[in-house]
Design a protein around this motif. Structure first.
Motif, PDB file in Angstrom:
ATOM      1  N   THR A 232       0.822  -1.210   0.000  1.00 41.83           N
ATOM      2  CA  THR A 232       0.000   0.000   0.000  1.00 41.83           C
ATOM      3  C   THR A 232       0.861   1.268   0.000  1.00 41.83           C
ATOM      4  OG1 THR A 232      -0.234  -0.151   2.418  1.00 41.83           O
ATOM      5  CG2 THR A 232      -1.996  -1.081   1.088  1.00 41.83           C
ATOM      6  N   VAL A 236       0.842   4.160  -2.717  1.00 45.79           N
ATOM      7  CA  VAL A 236       0.615   5.564  -2.348  1.00 45.79           C
ATOM      8  C   VAL A 236       1.770   6.442  -2.834  1.00 45.79           C
ATOM      9  CG1 VAL A 236       0.523   7.147  -0.386  1.00 45.79           C
ATOM     10  CG2 VAL A 236      -0.916   5.109  -0.406  1.00 45.79           C
ATOM     11  N   LEU A 260      -6.951   5.890  -3.623  1.00 47.91           N
ATOM     12  CA  LEU A 260      -6.618   4.658  -2.905  1.00 47.91           C
ATOM     13  C   LEU A 260      -7.164   4.684  -1.481  1.00 47.91           C
ATOM     14  CD1 LEU A 260      -2.929   4.138  -4.082  1.00 47.91           C
ATOM     15  CD2 LEU A 260      -4.775   2.490  -4.389  1.00 47.91           C
ATOM     16  N   ASN A 261      -6.973   5.812  -0.774  1.00 47.84           N
ATOM     17  CA  ASN A 261      -7.443   5.915   0.604  1.00 47.84           C
ATOM     18  C   ASN A 261      -8.966   5.907   0.693  1.00 47.84           C
ATOM     19  OD1 ASN A 261      -5.240   6.319   2.773  1.00 47.84           O
ATOM     20  ND2 ASN A 261      -4.503   7.567   1.089  1.00 47.84           N
ATOM     21  N   GLY A 264     -10.029   2.423   0.427  1.00 46.45           N
ATOM     22  CA  GLY A 264      -9.813   1.722   1.685  1.00 46.45           C
ATOM     23  C   GLY A 264     -10.919   1.972   2.689  1.00 46.45           C
ATOM     24  N   GLY A 316      -7.711  -0.047  -3.697  1.00 47.03           N
ATOM     25  CA  GLY A 316      -7.785   0.546  -2.371  1.00 47.03           C
ATOM     26  C   GLY A 316      -8.860  -0.103  -1.520  1.00 47.03           C
ATOM     27  N   LEU A 320      -6.361  -1.767   0.977  1.00 52.40           N
ATOM     28  CA  LEU A 320      -6.392  -0.888   2.136  1.00 52.40           C
ATOM     29  C   LEU A 320      -7.535  -1.277   3.065  1.00 52.40           C
ATOM     30  CD1 LEU A 320      -4.540   0.794   0.181  1.00 52.40           C
ATOM     31  CD2 LEU A 320      -5.369   2.804   1.423  1.00 52.40           C
TER      32      LEU A 320
END
Length: 404
Positions: A232, A236, A260-261, A264, A316, A320
């Protein structure tokens, strides 16, 4: 034997809400340096390796903070260690605003990392301690969503405040950390009753952490979190570069880590209730395995900015999302008397992956490897993480069976 806290649903929600806010602050302060890296480079004429050194200083501090302060939380109390950790992070971040040399900034970010790393096992343990037993895993996961949300909100806020300069951003972040410390002071106190394994020394406390068949499941969790964080943090760090290679503008490419976050957060929300029913292990392993496959598919098939962005959102959500469930697994594996130590060691060892991931990515990028081939290699740690969590589930089940 440890007595469970006499808590109500209101107390559980209050603790989880306060821990959620602290997780947001921790996530923002940890990743804040990435948002202002261009300003630091311009202000002091730093090279890319020197900027990487600032990242590594904070992450290294977080590793040591988790390893050291997690066990101290079991011995001296979760709440005191939480407040101490946040005060340390807040003061060090405030002093970053006054740093006049690159070397002093490195030292201060390391100290801030110590505090930020020490806060995580404390809030995981407190949330688990006061959560209803049947909802413990889901409550811990929902609380930990604050960490990536802090990165998302903090990134947007920092972007809006960049024109005020580096010192103002450090001052603002330090003040927020001190506010988090004040919130930590309002947490209820959870006292662990004397346990036959704990004795009076830290060595016995360390031994108790891995008693009753917990050593092998713990090692499996460490391996899984290390591999997940390696992947991850690689994504990132290097997603913007990959998107630029796909033809995205710099402004759009910069949104890659945010996507991506956000993925997650969605993944953790999906799994939070499910893990209360099915347990955190197999569900998490499945998400990690699907995430590794998604990385491979995006690397081989996604062409153009829009498909790549959708692919990173899915990655993500899976990878994540799996990462955000690791605190729930540590809360399940370790009993209350060693829960802070177990969470601290898992987070500390796992966070080594956050240092290795960007470094490996930088090495691979330097070989002029194509983005597609790069992502194909990146799927490997995702598969390792899935296998490690599957192993943790089986070993945990065997330990429970032997105990019964």
């Amino acid at each position: 034997m440890t007595r469970a806290p006499e808590s109500t649903g209101t107390t559980s929600k209050s603790v989880a809400t306060k821990a959620f806010f602290i997780a947001m602050v921790d996530g923002y302060d940890t990743l804040m340096i990435a948002f202002i890296a261009p300003l630091l480079a311009q202000h002091w004429g730093l090279t890319h390796p020197q900027i990487g050194g600032v990242f590594a200083a904070g992450y290294s501090g977080a590793v040591i903070g988790g390893l050291a302060m997690g066990p101290l939380g079991d011995r001296l109390g979760r709440k005191p260690m939480l407040v101490l950790s946040l005060l340390l992070a807040g003061i060090a971040t405030l002093l970053c605003a006054l740093a006049e040399t690159f070397q002093s900034l490195l030292v201060l970010r390391f100290i801030a990392g110590l505090g930020l790393g020490g806060a995580i096992p404390a809030i995981i343990a407190l949330t688990a301690d006061f959560a209803a037993p049947g909802k413990r895993s889901g409550t811990v996961t929902l609380m930990y969503i604050g960490y990536p949300l802090g990165a998302v909100v903090g990134g947007a806020l920092t972007s809006a405040l960049l024109h005020h300069g580096i010192s103002a951003i450090f001052l603002g972040t330090g003040i927020v950390c001190l506010i988090a410390a004040a919130v930590g002071m309002t947490m209820p106190t959870y006292r662990v009753a004397p346990h036959s394994h704990l004795g009076s020394g830290m060595v016995k406390l360390f031994t108790a952490q891995f008693a009753e068949g917990r050593l092998l499941p713990a090692i499996a969790l460490w391996t899984g979190l290390f591999s997940t964080l390696m992947l991850t943090y690689f994504l990132v760090s290097w997603t913007p570069s990959i998107l630029l290679a796909e033809g995205a503008s710099p402004q759009v490419a910069a949104l890659g880590p945010v996507v991506l976050n956000l993925g997650g957060i969605v993944g953790a929300l999906i799994t939070a209730k499910a893990i209360n029913r099915f347990g955190p292990y197999f569900l998490n392993a499945g998400f990690a395995l699907l995430g590794a496959f998604a990385v491979l598919v995006v690397g081989q098939m996604a062409t153009g900015t829009a498909p790549a962005m959708i692919g990173f959102l899915i990655i993500g959500m899976l990878l994540l999302g799996a990462q955000l469930n690791f605190p729930a697994m540590t809360a399940d594996l370790f009993p209350p008397e060693v829960r802070s130590a177990g969470g601290g060691w898992t987070a500390g060892v796992g966070r080594l992956g956050s240092i290795v991931g960007p470094l490996v990515g930088g090495f691979l990028m330097a070989t002029e490897m194509s983005p597609r081939t790069l992502l194909s290699f990146a799927a490997i740690p995702g598969a390792v993480a899935a296998l490690a969590v599957f192993a943790a589930a089986i070993l945990r089940r065997k330990a429970r069976t032997a105990a019964d």
